[in-house]
Design a protein around this motif. Structure first.
Motif, mmCIF file in Angstrom:
data_model
loop_
_atom_site.group_PDB
_atom_site.id
_atom_site.type_symbol
_atom_site.label_atom_id
_atom_site.label_comp_id
_atom_site.label_asym_id
_atom_site.label_seq_id
_atom_site.Cartn_x
_atom_site.Cartn_y
_atom_site.Cartn_z
ATOM 1 N N THR A 53 0.866 -1.184 0.000
ATOM 2 C CA THR A 53 0.000 0.000 0.000
ATOM 3 C C THR A 53 0.899 1.228 0.000
ATOM 4 O O THR A 53 2.077 1.155 0.375
ATOM 5 N N THR A 61 0.633 5.509 1.108
ATOM 6 C CA THR A 61 -0.095 6.650 1.651
ATOM 7 C C THR A 61 0.681 7.910 1.290
ATOM 8 O O THR A 61 1.883 8.004 1.570
ATOM 9 N N TYR A 117 -3.814 5.707 -0.450
ATOM 10 C CA TYR A 117 -4.551 6.695 0.342
ATOM 11 C C TYR A 117 -3.914 8.043 0.022
ATOM 12 O O TYR A 117 -2.770 8.302 0.387
ATOM 13 N N ASN A 118 -4.652 8.896 -0.671
ATOM 14 C CA ASN A 118 -4.092 10.137 -1.199
ATOM 15 C C ASN A 118 -4.702 11.325 -0.462
ATOM 16 O O ASN A 118 -5.837 11.726 -0.726
ATOM 17 N N SER A 132 -7.954 6.129 -2.751
ATOM 18 C CA SER A 132 -8.884 6.750 -1.805
ATOM 19 C C SER A 132 -8.420 8.185 -1.584
ATOM 20 O O SER A 132 -7.399 8.423 -0.911
ATOM 21 N N TYR A 133 -9.142 9.130 -2.178
ATOM 22 C CA TYR A 133 -8.783 10.543 -2.070
ATOM 23 C C TYR A 133 -9.506 11.135 -0.858
ATOM 24 O O TYR A 133 -10.732 11.008 -0.722
ATOM 25 N N VAL A 134 -8.742 11.775 0.022
ATOM 26 C CA VAL A 134 -9.289 12.379 1.241
ATOM 27 C C VAL A 134 -8.782 13.813 1.321
ATOM 28 O O VAL A 134 -7.612 14.092 1.033
ATOM 29 N N THR A 153 -14.507 12.931 2.800
ATOM 30 C CA THR A 153 -14.327 11.679 2.070
ATOM 31 C C THR A 153 -15.389 11.596 0.987
ATOM 32 O O THR A 153 -16.464 12.197 1.095
ATOM 33 N N GLU A 187 -14.110 7.462 -5.299
ATOM 34 C CA GLU A 187 -12.796 7.414 -5.931
ATOM 35 C C GLU A 187 -12.758 8.429 -7.069
ATOM 36 O O GLU A 187 -13.739 8.576 -7.808
ATOM 37 N N TRP A 217 -8.135 13.433 10.374
ATOM 38 C CA TRP A 217 -8.264 12.330 9.423
ATOM 39 C C TRP A 217 -7.483 11.100 9.865
ATOM 40 O O TRP A 217 -7.643 10.028 9.284
ATOM 41 N N TRP A 235 -7.678 7.134 8.397
ATOM 42 C CA TRP A 235 -6.564 6.421 7.762
ATOM 43 C C TRP A 235 -6.248 5.132 8.513
ATOM 44 O O TRP A 235 -5.943 4.099 7.904
ATOM 45 N N TRP A 291 -8.435 2.547 7.417
ATOM 46 C CA TRP A 291 -8.094 2.167 6.034
ATOM 47 C C TRP A 291 -6.887 1.235 6.017
ATOM 48 O O TRP A 291 -6.908 0.191 5.364
#
Length: 614
Positions: free
Chosen positions: A371, A373, A496-497, A523-525, A548, A551, A572, A576, A579
């Motif tokens: 993964t 981040t 995780y962006n 996953s854009y946050v 949130t 996508e 956040w 995360w 996630w």
């Protein structure tokens, strides 16, 4: 003058100026002015001496020649058409007439006049009550605000300029307006004027002494102090997370942090921080530390601590930073833990390097990353923010020439560039507080970190500016690292962006667009606040918010995403955490000690590399 200043006595003559505007001790005032000029002379010597020796070449983030050339193009647009020129002059004249009429109405006792330009939200320059109460200072304030607004409109209305020139013109005009604010001068700032009179100029003596010291500390360039730097020591007051340096090479040290739980997630984390700043932004103090929080959540954490480069690192490339940084970190973590799967984290330019590194490593057959981040990270630079101002062919050529002698860019120049992005917050308030009020800045860990600049190795920095900001090669699939073409679409691991809403360095719109170039699920946050506070936001503080949503769509826009996004209160980090736990699986193992019994610790965290200052 204020109403209280113009009240009349029975004779009808104006009352004398109040004591706060009268010099108390002319002799002492004159003596302090002499001492002030003496300190200014020392500052001048500190500026001149390194230039006479050839130790300093004036190649800052921007040149005066470029400012003049850029703004001249704006002037050319307006002056080459008589109609446009007259319209612009008429707007300026009308604005001044409004300011004048306001002043006349106030003198006549009318207080409902509408000011021609309102203060921007959060503008604290004119907070002192005399900016409104005193007619003279109110006139100065209104005239300045109206003129700066008119100048901004000239730039915005200058059609026919290419996008880059217009972006520079907007930026340069902002710098000029901020610099010329009446709040920056003793005679035009009521608070400064009062303080100078009441202290008989002692504030200027103290201020110019600091000015001379900061000029000397910057070795010929003013290094504005933003905090009490004596209040912090790395490893004693900040960067306190317990751990060990378990490996090092000429580019970095690898830190493994000590566990705080009996069981930990099987898959370790490797953090790639930016090399433009030092890693301890993620470990300022225990109550703010992202690193400590990760350990408390049951993660085994490894972190790359980059060297503060010098002449020896001039030719170190992105390939070197990937091979001797990211791959070296993975190798070290694997040796220490025996694991072959890792979660990787990258921040800012560290995230950009990580993104390129993931594609590079996969092309080399290394798929240990499971993964990724990314914090405030750009991989596409079409909407690259204000830093685009500093990058064009001419500026890169000048930069390359200035770096040729030493093989690196001084950290102070990078710090100056970042400070200029928010000069109204990071330059002029400190200029006024330090050098005109004569007050020492407060002890603030974040600003200590901000001033703890690092040098940039020539090859690495020029590659980054050209391939990312100038040519946008990374997202376009045109970046070549070593012999490997970087293709982000091959990066098919979960990502995780994280973007931050008020980011001037990695705008949320830019980060959103970058999400579309990866090959896996992103996953854009979006976090509230900016590039630092939006990332380093411990849940215990219960500050800000985050959003949130779906996508990022290939044909969607950031505004469309935000319109449908769900807002959540607070940090956040817990989001995360859920996630990453979902991608880690439920497997837990016994907590691991730094080195795992296979690597002998070299020294305690935070290590020695991070302590090297410029």
């Amino acid at each position: 003058m204020s109403k209280r200043d113009t009240e009349t006595k029975p004779t009808g003559k104006p009352a004398p100026l109040p004591n706060e505007f009268a010099v108390k001790d002319p002799e002492q005032f004159a003596m302090n002015m002499a001492r002030t000029f003496e300190q200014m002379g020392k500052a001048s010597s500190a500026w001149l001496e390194p230039r006479e020796k050839g130790d300093v070449v004036d190649t800052g983030p921007v040149s005066m020649a470029d400012i003049v050339e850029t703004l001249s193009k704006v002037g050319e647009y307006w002056m080459t058409d008589p109609t446009r020129a007259i319209q612009a002059q008429t707007r300026l004249f009308a604005g001044y007439m409004t300011v004048w009429n306001n002043s006349i109405q106030r003198l006549a006792g009318e207080h409902e006049a509408v000011e021609p330009a309102a203060l921007a939200k959060g503008d604290k320059r004119f907070a002192d009550e005399d900016w409104s109460r005193n007619y003279f200072f109110d006139f100065l304030k209104q005239a300045y605000l109206m003129t700066s607004r008119w100048a901004d409109e000239l730039v915005e209305g200058a059609d026919g300029l290419d996008e880059h020139t217009k972006r520079k013109a907007v930026f340069y005009m902002k710098q000029v307006s901020n610099a010329l604010s009446p709040s920056n001068f003793v005679m035009t700032n009521p608070e400064l004027y009062r303080e100078t009179i009441q202290s008989n100029g002692q504030n200027l003596v103290k201020g110019m002494k600091m000015f001379a010291e900061d000029m000397a500390a910057g070795k010929g360039n003013l290094r504005v102090r933003q905090a009490d730097y004596t209040a912090f020591k790395i490893g004693k007051d900040i960067a306190l997370a317990e751990g060990k340096v378990i490996a090092q090479n000429e580019i970095c040290q690898i830190i493994q942090y000590a566990p705080k739980t009996e069981k930990v997630f099987k898959r370790p984390i490797l953090i790639t921080p930016p090399w433009i700043n030092k890693f301890y932004i993620l470990d300022l103090k225990p109550e703010k530390s992202y690193v400590s929080w990760l350990v408390e959540q049951g993660h085994t954490v490894f972190l790359i601590s980059w060297v503060n480069p010098d002449e020896r690192h001039a030719e170190k490339s992105w390939q070197d930073y990937i091979e001797q940084g990211i791959r070296f970190g993975l190798d070290t973590a694997e040796t220490s833990t025996g694991e072959k799967e890792f979660n990787l984290v990258g921040y800012c330019v560290g995230g950009t390097l990580l993104s390129a590194g993931l594609a590079y490593l996969k092309a080399q057959g290394d798929e240990r990353a499971k993964t990724a981040t990314l914090f405030a990270t750009q991989v596409d630079f079409k909407y690259g923010g204000d830093l685009l101002v500093f990058v064009d062919e001419e500026q890169l050529k000048t930069l390359e020439m200035s770096m040729a002698a030493k093989g690196y860019l001084e950290g102070s120049q990078m710090a100056q560039a970042f400070n200029m992005l928010r000069s109204s917050d990071l330059i002029w308030p400190y200029f006024v507080n330090n050098y005109l009020k004569g007050k020492e800045p407060m002890a603030f860990d974040l600003l200590f970190w901000n001033a703890d600049a690092t040098r940039m190795p020539k090859a690495n920095h020029l590659f980054y500016l050209r391939n990312c900001y100038l040519e946008n090669n990374l997202s376009g699939g045109r970046m070549i690292v070593g012999d490997t073409r970087i293709d982000l679409s091959t990066v098919d691991i979960p990502i995780y962006n994280l973007a931050t809403r008020e980011d001037h360095i990695a705008p949320a719109k830019s980060v959103y667009r970058g999400s579309k170039f990866f090959g896996g699920k992103v996953s854009y946050v979006l976090s509230g606040s900016g590039h630092i506070a939006g990332v380093v936001n411990h849940p215990a503080k219960n500050k800000y918010q985050y959003w949130t949503g779906a996508e990022p769509a290939k044909d969607g826009t950031f505004d469309e995403w935000l319109e449908k996004a769900e807002e959540h209160a607070g940090s956040w980090w817990p989001h995360w955490s859920n996630w990453i736990a979902g991608h880690n699986g439920e497997a837990m193992v016994k907590a691991r000690k730094p080195g795992g019994g296979k690597l002998k610790p070299i020294e305690d965290a935070p290590g020695s590399y991070v302590k090297v200052q410029t």
